[in-house]
Design a protein around this motif. Structure first.
Motif, mmCIF file in Angstrom:
data_model
loop_
_atom_site.group_PDB
_atom_site.id
_atom_site.type_symbol
_atom_site.label_atom_id
_atom_site.label_comp_id
_atom_site.label_asym_id
_atom_site.label_seq_id
_atom_site.Cartn_x
_atom_site.Cartn_y
_atom_site.Cartn_z
ATOM 1 N N GLN A 117 0.515 -1.202 -10.106
ATOM 2 C CA GLN A 117 1.928 -1.355 -9.755
ATOM 3 C C GLN A 117 2.114 -2.439 -8.697
ATOM 4 O O GLN A 117 3.079 -3.212 -8.738
ATOM 5 N N ALA A 118 1.200 -2.510 -7.744
ATOM 6 C CA ALA A 118 1.289 -3.537 -6.706
ATOM 7 C C ALA A 118 1.124 -4.931 -7.303
ATOM 8 O O ALA A 118 1.861 -5.869 -6.957
ATOM 9 N N LEU A 119 0.166 -5.085 -8.204
ATOM 10 C CA LEU A 119 -0.067 -6.383 -8.836
ATOM 11 C C LEU A 119 1.129 -6.812 -9.678
ATOM 12 O O LEU A 119 1.477 -8.001 -9.730
ATOM 13 N N LEU A 142 -7.269 -4.971 -5.055
ATOM 14 C CA LEU A 142 -6.176 -5.948 -4.999
ATOM 15 C C LEU A 142 -6.720 -7.356 -4.786
ATOM 16 O O LEU A 142 -6.308 -8.309 -5.466
ATOM 17 N N ALA A 143 -7.639 -7.498 -3.857
ATOM 18 C CA ALA A 143 -8.201 -8.819 -3.573
ATOM 19 C C ALA A 143 -8.973 -9.361 -4.773
ATOM 20 O O ALA A 143 -8.903 -10.557 -5.079
ATOM 21 N N ALA A 144 -9.700 -8.497 -5.471
ATOM 22 C CA ALA A 144 -10.459 -8.937 -6.635
ATOM 23 C C ALA A 144 -9.541 -9.444 -7.734
ATOM 24 O O ALA A 144 -9.891 -10.375 -8.470
ATOM 25 N N SER A 145 -8.366 -8.850 -7.857
ATOM 26 C CA SER A 145 -7.432 -9.242 -8.908
ATOM 27 C C SER A 145 -6.565 -10.429 -8.516
ATOM 28 O O SER A 145 -6.220 -11.263 -9.360
ATOM 29 N N LEU A 146 -6.203 -10.526 -7.245
ATOM 30 C CA LEU A 146 -5.289 -11.572 -6.789
ATOM 31 C C LEU A 146 -5.981 -12.905 -6.528
ATOM 32 O O LEU A 146 -5.358 -13.963 -6.571
ATOM 33 N N GLY A 147 -7.261 -12.848 -6.220
ATOM 34 C CA GLY A 147 -7.938 -14.069 -5.780
ATOM 35 C C GLY A 147 -7.852 -14.160 -4.263
ATOM 36 O O GLY A 147 -7.590 -13.163 -3.586
ATOM 37 N N LEU A 250 6.140 -1.993 -0.345
ATOM 38 C CA LEU A 250 5.354 -0.856 0.124
ATOM 39 C C LEU A 250 5.115 0.045 -1.077
ATOM 40 O O LEU A 250 6.039 0.352 -1.832
ATOM 41 N N LEU A 251 3.867 0.481 -1.260
ATOM 42 C CA LEU A 251 3.524 1.382 -2.364
ATOM 43 C C LEU A 251 2.764 2.573 -1.821
ATOM 44 O O LEU A 251 1.788 2.414 -1.078
ATOM 45 N N VAL A 252 3.226 3.773 -2.187
ATOM 46 C CA VAL A 252 2.615 5.013 -1.703
ATOM 47 C C VAL A 252 2.481 5.985 -2.876
ATOM 48 O O VAL A 252 3.421 6.152 -3.662
ATOM 49 N N GLU A 253 1.331 6.623 -2.972
ATOM 50 C CA GLU A 253 1.106 7.645 -3.988
ATOM 51 C C GLU A 253 1.640 8.976 -3.496
ATOM 52 O O GLU A 253 1.519 9.314 -2.312
ATOM 53 N N THR A 254 2.237 9.745 -4.403
ATOM 54 C CA THR A 254 2.729 11.067 -4.044
ATOM 55 C C THR A 254 2.590 11.977 -5.255
ATOM 56 O O THR A 254 1.952 11.607 -6.240
ATOM 57 N N SER A 255 3.187 13.172 -5.184
ATOM 58 C CA SER A 255 3.124 14.090 -6.321
ATOM 59 C C SER A 255 4.490 14.157 -6.990
ATOM 60 O O SER A 255 5.505 13.714 -6.445
ATOM 61 N N GLU A 256 4.507 14.737 -8.185
ATOM 62 C CA GLU A 256 5.773 14.868 -8.914
ATOM 63 C C GLU A 256 6.770 15.697 -8.110
ATOM 64 O O GLU A 256 7.948 15.361 -8.023
ATOM 65 N N ARG A 257 6.290 16.775 -7.511
ATOM 66 C CA ARG A 257 7.177 17.667 -6.763
ATOM 67 C C ARG A 257 7.749 16.990 -5.522
ATOM 68 O O ARG A 257 8.892 17.215 -5.141
ATOM 69 N N GLN A 258 6.951 16.144 -4.895
ATOM 70 C CA GLN A 258 7.377 15.493 -3.654
ATOM 71 C C GLN A 258 8.158 14.206 -3.877
ATOM 72 O O GLN A 258 8.746 13.671 -2.937
ATOM 73 N N ALA A 259 8.136 13.693 -5.101
ATOM 74 C CA ALA A 259 8.697 12.365 -5.371
ATOM 75 C C ALA A 259 10.146 12.197 -4.909
ATOM 76 O O ALA A 259 10.468 11.177 -4.282
ATOM 77 N N PRO A 260 11.063 13.147 -5.178
ATOM 78 C CA PRO A 260 12.448 12.942 -4.727
ATOM 79 C C PRO A 260 12.564 12.769 -3.210
ATOM 80 O O PRO A 260 13.298 11.899 -2.735
ATOM 81 N N ALA A 261 11.841 13.571 -2.437
ATOM 82 C CA ALA A 261 11.898 13.449 -0.982
ATOM 83 C C ALA A 261 11.241 12.157 -0.524
ATOM 84 O O ALA A 261 11.677 11.531 0.456
#
Length: 292
Positions: A117-119, A142-147, A250-261
């Motif tokens: 998603q970041a890329l 990320l660095a390996a993919s971006l160069g 900004l990218l952050v992983e979360t859970s389905e239940r927590q996603a709305p908050a």
């Protein structure tokens, strides 16, 4: 939110993956000469300890070991409950071999979705920060993919930062020990194109419900996200706009239940927000962009 599990299958799945920063001579693995009876004995021991992927794990241990004694010792550590990645010393992540030391959070395969998603969001990023970096797996991927990029990584756990330093060395990464943004040099304010923050998000009350591999062998700071699991996420979302470059994400992983908050926290921080989901990996990533 269901307890955050460890990798559901052996993540070190390809012995051909290169090890970042490794200059050690290649040692012929014991697997090439291991008798079938010895191999079967390891599989039986692993299966008896409840390892679902006993055959695959035995092969990985044999590939990592240099002698029968070392293979037996590694199997004993695994059957005692140590995560496989800690036993063999690495985890596969986004096509890379990431060094993982005992006591360091093991990168999960679903977090590869955050990297993708970041890329996709900032394909030409030049300044990347891996916050709550753990082993540095996200920053390395990320660095390996971006160069060539200006790469920074920080974590509150010094053991994790030492591990990340090894994994990011080939990419010229800078590593810091400290609490979130306080660890970063001030010159990064307003310059970060990708801010990947794999924050802890297990609610405190659910930490005891985690599998023993995570609960007993990974740092609590990498798992416990506070009362509802979002304490660290809210802190990151509130301060991120001051650090992001125009158009940065900004990218952050979360859970389905927590996603709305989580989405609400990003919105309160002034970011333009979207939620990305990947059902097969059970991955949920909140993406927040600073308006140009």
């Amino acid at each position: 939110m269901p307890p955050r599990p460890p990798a559901s299958s052996p993540s070190p799945s390809s012995s051909a993956c290169p090890s970042p920063g490794s200059s050690s001579p290649v040692v012929r693995p014991f697997s090439s000469s291991a008798p079938s009876a010895f191999r079967d004995a390891l599989v039986a021991a692993l299966r008896g300890a409840g390892c679902v992927f006993a055959e695959d794990e035995a092969e990985l241990i044999l590939t990592a070991a240099r002698t029968p004694h070392e293979a037996e010792a590694m199997t004993a550590r695994r059957t005692a409950g140590l995560p496989l990645e800690h036993v063999v010393g690495w985890a596969e992540f986004h096509g890379l071999r990431i060094a993982v030391e005992p006591g360091v959070f093991v990168p999960r395969r679903r977090t590869e979705f955050l990297v993708d998603q970041a890329l996709a969001a900032v394909p030409h990023a030049s300044v990347v920060v891996d916050l709550c970096c753990g082993s540095g797996a996200v920053g390395a991927a990320l660095a390996a993919s971006l160069g060539p990029v200006e790469l920074h990584a920080a974590d509150i756990d010094a053991t994790a930062v030492n591990c990340a330093r090894r994994n990011l060395a080939d990419f010229g990464g800078h590593t810091y020990v400290g609490d979130l943004f306080a660890a970063l040099p001030g010159r990064l304010r307003g310059r970060i194109d990708i801010l990947a923050a794999n924050v802890p998000y297990v609610p405190s009350g659910e930490v005891p419900l985690l599998p023993a591999e995570a609960r007993d062998h990974e740092p609590l700071t990498a798992l416990d996200g506070g009362g509802d699991g979002l304490d660290v996420l809210r802190r990151v979302a509130a301060e991120a706009p001051y650090w992001l470059a125009p158009g940065g994400c900004l990218l952050v992983e979360t859970s389905e239940r927590q996603a709305p908050a989580a989405v609400e926290a990003f919105t309160r921080g002034g970011l333009t927000v979207r939620l990305a989901e990947e059902e097969e990996l059970y991955a949920h990533v909140v993406v927040g962009a600073r308006v140009r």
